[in-house]
Design a protein around this motif. Sequence first.
Motif, PDB file in Angstrom:
ATOM      1  N   ILE A 146      25.022 -53.941  10.491  1.00 18.27           N
ATOM      2  CA  ILE A 146      25.494 -52.556  10.590  1.00 18.27           C
ATOM      3  C   ILE A 146      25.835 -52.009   9.205  1.00 18.27           C
ATOM      4  O   ILE A 146      25.527 -50.852   8.884  1.00 18.27           O
ATOM      5  CB  ILE A 146      26.724 -52.467  11.514  1.00 18.27           C
ATOM      6  N   ILE A 147      26.471 -52.834   8.374  1.00 16.22           N
ATOM      7  CA  ILE A 147      26.807 -52.400   7.016  1.00 16.22           C
ATOM      8  C   ILE A 147      25.539 -52.090   6.221  1.00 16.22           C
ATOM      9  O   ILE A 147      25.483 -51.117   5.465  1.00 16.22           O
ATOM     10  CB  ILE A 147      27.650 -53.479   6.292  1.00 16.22           C
ATOM     11  N   GLN A 148      24.492 -52.904   6.405  1.00 21.51           N
ATOM     12  CA  GLN A 148      23.223 -52.646   5.722  1.00 21.51           C
ATOM     13  C   GLN A 148      22.638 -51.305   6.171  1.00 21.51           C
ATOM     14  O   GLN A 148      22.141 -50.527   5.347  1.00 21.51           O
ATOM     15  CB  GLN A 148      22.233 -53.775   6.027  1.00 21.51           C
ATOM     16  N   GLN A 149      22.722 -50.993   7.454  1.00 25.43           N
ATOM     17  CA  GLN A 149      22.250 -49.698   7.945  1.00 25.43           C
ATOM     18  C   GLN A 149      23.103 -48.557   7.395  1.00 25.43           C
ATOM     19  O   GLN A 149      22.579 -47.486   7.051  1.00 25.43           O
ATOM     20  CB  GLN A 149      22.296 -49.668   9.471  1.00 25.43           C
ATOM     21  N   TYR A 150      24.408 -48.779   7.328  1.00 28.85           N
ATOM     22  CA  TYR A 150      25.334 -47.777   6.799  1.00 28.85           C
ATOM     23  C   TYR A 150      25.013 -47.468   5.338  1.00 28.85           C
ATOM     24  O   TYR A 150      25.128 -46.317   4.893  1.00 28.85           O
ATOM     25  CB  TYR A 150      26.757 -48.315   6.982  1.00 28.85           C
ATOM     26  N   LEU A 151      24.569 -48.487   4.597  1.00 29.96           N
ATOM     27  CA  LEU A 151      24.201 -48.285   3.200  1.00 29.96           C
ATOM     28  C   LEU A 151      22.846 -47.600   3.087  1.00 29.96           C
ATOM     29  O   LEU A 151      22.722 -46.502   2.517  1.00 29.96           O
ATOM     30  CB  LEU A 151      24.182 -49.627   2.462  1.00 29.96           C
ATOM     31  N   THR A 152      21.812 -48.261   3.590  1.00 26.32           N
ATOM     32  CA  THR A 152      20.443 -47.735   3.504  1.00 26.32           C
ATOM     33  C   THR A 152      20.189 -46.854   4.726  1.00 26.32           C
ATOM     34  O   THR A 152      19.558 -47.260   5.681  1.00 26.32           O
ATOM     35  CB  THR A 152      19.430 -48.886   3.436  1.00 26.32           C
ATOM     36  N   TRP A 170      28.127 -38.280  10.722  1.00 27.01           N
ATOM     37  CA  TRP A 170      27.462 -39.201  11.640  1.00 27.01           C
ATOM     38  C   TRP A 170      27.503 -38.627  13.053  1.00 27.01           C
ATOM     39  O   TRP A 170      28.317 -37.763  13.370  1.00 27.01           O
ATOM     40  CB  TRP A 170      28.179 -40.553  11.643  1.00 27.01           C
ATOM     41  N   THR A 171      26.634 -39.131  13.917  1.00 26.78           N
ATOM     42  CA  THR A 171      26.746 -38.774  15.326  1.00 26.78           C
ATOM     43  C   THR A 171      28.078 -39.301  15.845  1.00 26.78           C
ATOM     44  O   THR A 171      28.686 -40.203  15.247  1.00 26.78           O
ATOM     45  CB  THR A 171      25.605 -39.382  16.157  1.00 26.78           C
ATOM     46  N   ALA A 172      28.549 -38.764  16.968  1.00 28.01           N
ATOM     47  CA  ALA A 172      29.848 -39.166  17.500  1.00 28.01           C
ATOM     48  C   ALA A 172      29.878 -40.663  17.827  1.00 28.01           C
ATOM     49  O   ALA A 172      30.862 -41.351  17.538  1.00 28.01           O
ATOM     50  CB  ALA A 172      30.169 -38.344  18.750  1.00 28.01           C
ATOM     51  N   ILE A 173      28.786 -41.172  18.415  1.00 29.54           N
ATOM     52  CA  ILE A 173      28.747 -42.595  18.772  1.00 29.54           C
ATOM     53  C   ILE A 173      28.785 -43.464  17.519  1.00 29.54           C
ATOM     54  O   ILE A 173      29.516 -44.458  17.461  1.00 29.54           O
ATOM     55  CB  ILE A 173      27.490 -42.901  19.618  1.00 29.54           C
ATOM     56  N   VAL A 210      19.364 -42.899   6.623  1.00 26.42           N
ATOM     57  CA  VAL A 210      18.497 -41.718   6.536  1.00 26.42           C
ATOM     58  C   VAL A 210      19.378 -40.483   6.644  1.00 26.42           C
ATOM     59  O   VAL A 210      20.232 -40.388   7.525  1.00 26.42           O
ATOM     60  CB  VAL A 210      17.445 -41.721   7.660  1.00 26.42           C
ATOM     61  N   GLU A 211      19.213 -39.553   5.726  1.00 28.61           N
ATOM     62  CA  GLU A 211      19.970 -38.308   5.742  1.00 28.61           C
ATOM     63  C   GLU A 211      19.047 -37.125   6.030  1.00 28.61           C
ATOM     64  O   GLU A 211      17.924 -37.070   5.509  1.00 28.61           O
ATOM     65  CB  GLU A 211      20.685 -38.086   4.402  1.00 28.61           C
ATOM     66  N   ILE A 212      19.525 -36.211   6.851  1.00 31.04           N
ATOM     67  CA  ILE A 212      18.764 -35.009   7.202  1.00 31.04           C
ATOM     68  C   ILE A 212      19.416 -33.816   6.508  1.00 31.04           C
ATOM     69  O   ILE A 212      20.561 -33.477   6.776  1.00 31.04           O
ATOM     70  CB  ILE A 212      18.737 -34.773   8.720  1.00 31.04           C
ATOM     71  N   THR A 213      18.675 -33.184   5.612  1.00 32.72           N
ATOM     72  CA  THR A 213      19.181 -32.021   4.887  1.00 32.72           C
ATOM     73  C   THR A 213      18.223 -30.857   5.078  1.00 32.72           C
ATOM     74  O   THR A 213      17.093 -30.880   4.588  1.00 32.72           O
ATOM     75  CB  THR A 213      19.317 -32.329   3.379  1.00 32.72           C
ATOM     76  N   HIS A 214      18.657 -29.856   5.834  1.00 29.23           N
ATOM     77  CA  HIS A 214      17.827 -28.677   6.122  1.00 29.23           C
ATOM     78  C   HIS A 214      16.454 -29.094   6.653  1.00 29.23           C
ATOM     79  O   HIS A 214      15.421 -28.533   6.252  1.00 29.23           O
ATOM     80  CB  HIS A 214      17.672 -27.822   4.868  1.00 29.23           C
ATOM     81  N   GLY A 215      16.427 -30.072   7.536  1.00 26.18           N
ATOM     82  CA  GLY A 215      15.178 -30.506   8.157  1.00 26.18           C
ATOM     83  C   GLY A 215      14.399 -31.554   7.398  1.00 26.18           C
ATOM     84  O   GLY A 215      13.415 -32.083   7.904  1.00 26.18           O
ATOM     85  N   SER A 241      22.024 -43.749  13.779  1.00 27.20           N
ATOM     86  CA  SER A 241      21.151 -42.580  13.734  1.00 27.20           C
ATOM     87  C   SER A 241      21.200 -41.943  12.346  1.00 27.20           C
ATOM     88  O   SER A 241      22.100 -42.229  11.551  1.00 27.20           O
ATOM     89  CB  SER A 241      21.593 -41.555  14.783  1.00 27.20           C
ATOM     90  N   PRO A 242      20.223 -41.076  12.019  1.00 23.41           N
ATOM     91  CA  PRO A 242      20.272 -40.355  10.737  1.00 23.41           C
ATOM     92  C   PRO A 242      21.562 -39.545  10.599  1.00 23.41           C
ATOM     93  O   PRO A 242      22.155 -39.124  11.594  1.00 23.41           O
ATOM     94  CB  PRO A 242      19.045 -39.446  10.804  1.00 23.41           C
ATOM     95  N   VAL A 243      21.967 -39.332   9.365  1.00 24.43           N
ATOM     96  CA  VAL A 243      23.201 -38.607   9.064  1.00 24.43           C
ATOM     97  C   VAL A 243      22.860 -37.158   8.733  1.00 24.43           C
ATOM     98  O   VAL A 243      21.977 -36.891   7.915  1.00 24.43           O
ATOM     99  CB  VAL A 243      23.930 -39.256   7.867  1.00 24.43           C
ATOM    100  N   GLN A 244      23.567 -36.240   9.364  1.00 18.13           N
ATOM    101  CA  GLN A 244      23.372 -34.829   9.071  1.00 18.13           C
ATOM    102  C   GLN A 244      24.115 -34.453   7.792  1.00 18.13           C
ATOM    103  O   GLN A 244      25.274 -34.813   7.606  1.00 18.13           O
ATOM    104  CB  GLN A 244      23.882 -33.963  10.223  1.00 18.13           C
ATOM    105  N   VAL A 245      23.456 -33.725   6.889  1.00 17.49           N
ATOM    106  CA  VAL A 245      24.062 -33.290   5.635  1.00 17.49           C
ATOM    107  C   VAL A 245      24.045 -31.763   5.596  1.00 17.49           C
ATOM    108  O   VAL A 245      23.016 -31.134   5.864  1.00 17.49           O
ATOM    109  CB  VAL A 245      23.299 -33.852   4.415  1.00 17.49           C
TER     110      VAL A 245
END
Length: 336
Positions: free
Chosen positions: A170-176, A84-87, A178-183, A68-72
Amino acid sequence: MKQNRKVFPSNLMSEVTSNTVLEMALKQVSKCREKDTHNSDIWHVRFYWPKIKEEVRHTLLNGTYQLSPVQVCGNKDGHRLTRWTAIDAIVLKAISIVLTEPVQDHIDKRCYHIKGNGGVKGAINKVHDFIKGYQFVVKSDIADFYASMNHQIVMEHCKQVIKDKSILMIIQQYLTRVEITHGDYDLIKEGIVKGCPLSPLMGAIMLKFLDKIVPGDCAYARFMDDWLILTKTRGQLRRIIKKMHRVVKNLKFKLALDKTYIGRIKNGFDFLGYRFSKNGVIGLAQKTIDNYYNKIATLYEQHRTDHDISYYKRRWKSWALGGLKGDANVVVAGLF
């Protein structure tokens, strides 16, 4: 030092999805988030864990798991925090657990941040043991190490040793990611997440070619992107510096010039928070001392109790002196 050419097995995902590893990952992530508010998703995951675990295991094994997208966000000190989300945190932790042992076999033992290689104090003791037999030193690190990692180069390095395609995905997803910053949603095409359990492993793999350029008659220690090389002659020093610049350039990194020191050991140098001199005396680096006093000042500004401040001083002194060899004379006089 000769490197072990062992590669990762091709069935790593079956280890990641084992009940033992997933339970271990849940326990460690839960401990890190035990002070979260009641709105945190970790409580939902823990309550419905048996069902969620089977769903995660199924999607990982069939190659359909998506991060899932990463919260910043920023903390009160103004630092940038990613979460990251808990899962996802549990999945990434499980992968790091499985990868740690093979990484130890593949990476130079003088890379001290890898679990089992000695940590900061192991690196300090190594330098202390060898310093009297050398004349010159070069120490440096990478400017914005995590933030400047090239994703393509990271994947190329990972593919050389990891053969499990599900893990690589999974590593490719971890690298590339999506980050969420203030929406705002941003696709990140360079750099990795600081604080993720996979990041130290990626850091170790990325600089493995730096480990290889140091000959056996030189002393060498690396902790993540901080490294130090001791040489006996000026000619050795020059050759190593030339190779060092070539490796850093090929990896598309830049040296942190303000943290780079090249010169004679007798003039003294700082490394990993400590100050070294030719006679083997270890002191605390001035920056370490400044950070200590700044923290004490902050505690006073926060109106913390004398008990809290005394407790911090005792813990800090324990860290400064702990884990070092008995003949390492660490100077902390006047700090307490």
